[in-house]
Design a protein around this motif. Structure first.
Motif, mmCIF file in Angstrom:
data_model
loop_
_atom_site.group_PDB
_atom_site.id
_atom_site.type_symbol
_atom_site.label_atom_id
_atom_site.label_comp_id
_atom_site.label_asym_id
_atom_site.label_seq_id
_atom_site.Cartn_x
_atom_site.Cartn_y
_atom_site.Cartn_z
ATOM 1 N N LYS A 215 24.610 53.087 88.738
ATOM 2 C CA LYS A 215 25.291 53.590 90.314
ATOM 3 C C LYS A 215 25.799 52.288 90.798
ATOM 4 N N ARG A 216 24.760 51.158 90.719
ATOM 5 C CA ARG A 216 25.199 49.945 91.795
ATOM 6 C C ARG A 216 26.198 49.245 90.887
ATOM 7 N N LEU A 217 26.368 49.268 89.667
ATOM 8 C CA LEU A 217 27.370 48.514 88.818
ATOM 9 C C LEU A 217 28.988 49.345 88.964
ATOM 10 N N LYS A 218 28.589 50.486 88.661
ATOM 11 C CA LYS A 218 29.954 51.394 88.597
ATOM 12 C C LYS A 218 30.413 52.254 89.699
ATOM 13 N N GLY A 219 29.392 52.428 90.765
ATOM 14 C CA GLY A 219 29.913 53.319 91.907
ATOM 15 C C GLY A 219 29.181 54.629 91.919
ATOM 16 N N PRO A 220 29.346 55.313 93.098
ATOM 17 C CA PRO A 220 28.610 56.450 93.182
ATOM 18 C C PRO A 220 28.743 57.639 92.449
ATOM 19 N N THR A 221 29.860 57.713 91.740
ATOM 20 C CA THR A 221 30.056 58.908 90.817
ATOM 21 C C THR A 221 29.633 58.826 89.552
ATOM 22 N N ARG A 222 28.951 57.564 89.192
ATOM 23 C CA ARG A 222 28.568 57.151 87.953
ATOM 24 C C ARG A 222 26.968 57.012 88.233
ATOM 25 N N PRO A 223 26.036 57.352 86.934
ATOM 26 C CA PRO A 223 26.619 57.686 85.637
ATOM 27 C C PRO A 223 26.993 59.119 85.646
ATOM 28 N N VAL A 224 27.709 59.564 84.686
ATOM 29 C CA VAL A 224 27.861 60.866 84.417
ATOM 30 C C VAL A 224 26.789 61.584 83.460
ATOM 31 N N THR A 225 26.015 60.841 82.671
ATOM 32 C CA THR A 225 24.930 61.424 81.942
ATOM 33 C C THR A 225 23.933 60.471 82.259
ATOM 34 N N HIS A 226 22.731 61.583 82.637
ATOM 35 C CA HIS A 226 21.539 60.940 83.097
ATOM 36 C C HIS A 226 20.709 60.103 82.035
#
Length: 163
Positions: A70-81
């Motif tokens: 989430k910190r690296l890719k943004g608030p919509t990631r990760p898609v998979t837990h």
């Protein structure tokens, strides 16, 4: 041992991973390390992991936690837990050990594992690979595996969204 136990035995805490790697080293195994988010597992990831595994005897994968992704890719990631990502990666024949890391980089995990070979994907240069200096100072090697054209998690997400 059933298949589910075989998969679960590949997922390690840091302490357990250190013990396992030390045991492998005593047996003369060459340890390969790579890392990533592995958010939506795709052909590009699988190619990288298979090629990385072929460089040594044991493949260790560092996986970003959900918070780190989430910190690296943004608030919509990760898609998979993260637990699902661990299970998917542990299911692969080429994988020997997997460990989560919560930091933004795998530096601490690389220093713990002390791999003989560090592998990253084709978008990196050696001077940009975290831990490359540590691995090389310990007599190890750094390999960059070319990307498989047309595969990235971001492009898959965009395709799914119809973008």
């Amino acid at each position: 041992m059933d298949k589910l136990q075989w998969i679960q035995r590949k997922i390690f805490t840091r302490d357990a991973l250190l013990r396992e790697c030390n045991g492998w080293r005593v047996l003369g195994h060459k340890i390969v390390f790579t890392n990533g988010c592995f958010d939506i597992l795709h052909h590009g990831h699988l190619d990288l992991l298979a090629r990385a595994a072929s460089l040594g005897n044991k493949l260790v994968i560092g996986v970003n936690t959900d918070a780190s992704v989430k910190r690296l890719k943004g608030p919509t990631r990760p898609v998979t837990h993260e637990q699902d990502r661990l299970f998917q990666l542990a299911s692969l024949l080429c994988t020997d050990a997997i460990c989560l890391f919560d930091e933004d980089t795998p530096k601490e995990l690389i220093e713990l594992v002390k791999p003989d070979i560090l592998v990253k994907g084709g978008d990196y240069t050696i001077d940009k690979i975290v831990g490359a200096d540590t691995v090389q100072q310990n007599g190890g090697q750094v390999h960059i595996i070319p990307f498989v054209e047309g595969y990235s998690t971001t492009s898959l997400i965009d395709r799914i969204r119809g973008l």
